[in-house]
Design an enzyme around this catalytic site. Structure first.
Site, PDB file in Angstrom:
ATOM      1  N   SER A 127       0.818  -1.218   0.000  1.00 35.89           N
ATOM      2  CA  SER A 127       0.000   0.000   0.000  1.00 35.89           C
ATOM      3  C   SER A 127       0.849   1.264   0.000  1.00 35.89           C
ATOM      4  O   SER A 127       0.300   2.367  -0.142  1.00 35.89           O
ATOM      5  CB  SER A 127      -0.917   0.017   1.223  1.00 35.89           C
ATOM      6  OG  SER A 127      -0.149  -0.005   2.417  1.00 35.89           O
ATOM      7  N   HIS A 167      -2.417  -2.902  -6.188  1.00 39.06           N
ATOM      8  CA  HIS A 167      -2.822  -2.636  -4.812  1.00 39.06           C
ATOM      9  C   HIS A 167      -4.331  -2.711  -4.654  1.00 39.06           C
ATOM     10  O   HIS A 167      -5.067  -1.792  -5.053  1.00 39.06           O
ATOM     11  CB  HIS A 167      -2.315  -1.259  -4.363  1.00 39.06           C
ATOM     12  CG  HIS A 167      -2.756  -0.896  -2.983  1.00 39.06           C
ATOM     13  ND1 HIS A 167      -3.124   0.383  -2.622  1.00 39.06           N
ATOM     14  CD2 HIS A 167      -2.922  -1.660  -1.867  1.00 39.06           C
ATOM     15  CE1 HIS A 167      -3.484   0.397  -1.354  1.00 39.06           C
ATOM     16  NE2 HIS A 167      -3.380  -0.838  -0.876  1.00 39.06           N
ATOM     17  N   ASN A 202      -3.513   6.285  -0.133  1.00 39.81           N
ATOM     18  CA  ASN A 202      -2.872   6.375   1.184  1.00 39.81           C
ATOM     19  C   ASN A 202      -2.137   7.693   1.377  1.00 39.81           C
ATOM     20  O   ASN A 202      -2.025   8.176   2.508  1.00 39.81           O
ATOM     21  CB  ASN A 202      -1.926   5.195   1.410  1.00 39.81           C
ATOM     22  CG  ASN A 202      -2.681   3.974   1.884  1.00 39.81           C
ATOM     23  OD1 ASN A 202      -3.782   4.077   2.401  1.00 39.81           O
ATOM     24  ND2 ASN A 202      -2.108   2.810   1.690  1.00 39.81           N
TER      25      ASN A 202
END
Length: 302
Positions: free
Chosen positions: A124, A156, A206
């Site tokens: 991630s 991902h 993220n």
């Protein structure tokens, strides 16, 4: 249309099982190898996969007649070296979020699967370019080293994999366009929507999400507002399903800290530095839902 018929999933935790599920149920991959350090761990993953498949069939989200063929397509492998005989079209690594561990795994994978096999990571936040270099270093010949690096890509998925619609496709500097296309085709076959992101710390989601978590923690630290009111404001004011602090608890505060540390190390700018409060909470063992205590208390009331 995906050309992947033989898939190996490295790491049989929640993410690995979820990836195997969407590959089997939606992408209709013919053969799936669940790979872990022991047959016992691989079997645990297979057991979780069976529960997921049977529960899905029970609610008629897949045809019951497909259950047995899906489960029969799965084999268990204890160790990367035993992939020699499986010859996968694609390997997706879903191991611990630790760069040194992943580099060792990619160096091993490069030696035990054909050069045509795509090597993908479900990381991630970690550098795909580092993993591509590890896959290249397994070969002494320059041509083979370059070919090995060119087959590495980030795929991902988001947790829980069967539910979340997004997949980030992340090429390394070395990744070939053909591998990016094959990775994208596979994710689409799994009924996911894809976005393409260059190999940058945290990728897209993220990078943005951890910034919100970091700022929310700093607001708690400075006593700007309580954690409850910060989350309430984001849910009611921004229509988010849960606030950033509740989300951090669900992700795991140790994982949030690790991502922040990775971003800070790679970017080197003060705004990426993890809050001291988060560091202290992790040191105290307050990791969120999985430990029973984070910004919220999840322990059963007596």
């Amino acid at each position: 249309m995906s050309d992947v018929q033989r898939l190996a999933v490295l790491g049989c935790g929640q993410m690995g099982v979820g990836i195997a599920f969407v590959a089997a149920v939606h992408a209709r991959v013919s053969e799936i190898a669940l790979v872990d350090i022991s047959i016992e761990k691989a079997q645990q993953g297979r057991d979780e996969l069976e529960k997921l498949v049977r529960r899905t069939a029970k609610y008629r989200r897949i045809e019951p007649r497909l259950v047995d063929p899906i489960l029969q397509s799965v084999c268990l492998v204890d160790g990367i070296e035993k992939l020699d005989s499986f010859t996968p079209d694609l390997v997706i690594e879903a191991a611990a979020e630790d760069l040194e561990i992943k580099k060792r795994l990619f160096a091993q994978l490069a030696k035990h699967v054909p050069l045509r096999t795509i090597l993908a990571s479900n990381t991630s936040s970690l550098s795909i370019t580092h993993l591509a270099r590890a896959a290249a270093d397994a070969y002494e010949e320059t041509d083979k080293a370059n070919e090995s690096a060119a087959r590495v890509v980030g795929i991902h998925y988001f947790n829980p994999v069967p539910v979340m619609r997004l997949v980030e496709i992340v090429p390394a500097l070395q990744t070939s366009d053909a591998v990016v296309q094959r990775a994208t085709d596979f994710a689409v076959a799994c009924r996911k929507r894809t976005v393409l992101c260059v190999d940058t710390p945290g990728f897209i989601v993220n990078r943005i999400n951890i910034a919100a978590v970091r700022e929310a923690i700093r607001m708690v630290e400075s006593k700007t507002a309580t954690h409850e009111d910060i989350d309430k404001a984001m849910v009611l004011g921004m229509r988010q399903p849960m606030g950033p602090l509740r989300l951090a608890d669900f992700v795991g505060l140790d994982i949030c800290l690790h991502v922040m540390e990775t971003l800070y190390e790679d970017m080197g700018e003060p705004q990426f530095q993890p809050p001291v409060l988060l560091q202290r909470m992790v040191q105290a063992g307050w990791l969120g839902v999985k430990s029973g205590q984070g910004f919220y208390n999840y322990r059963a009331k007596a």
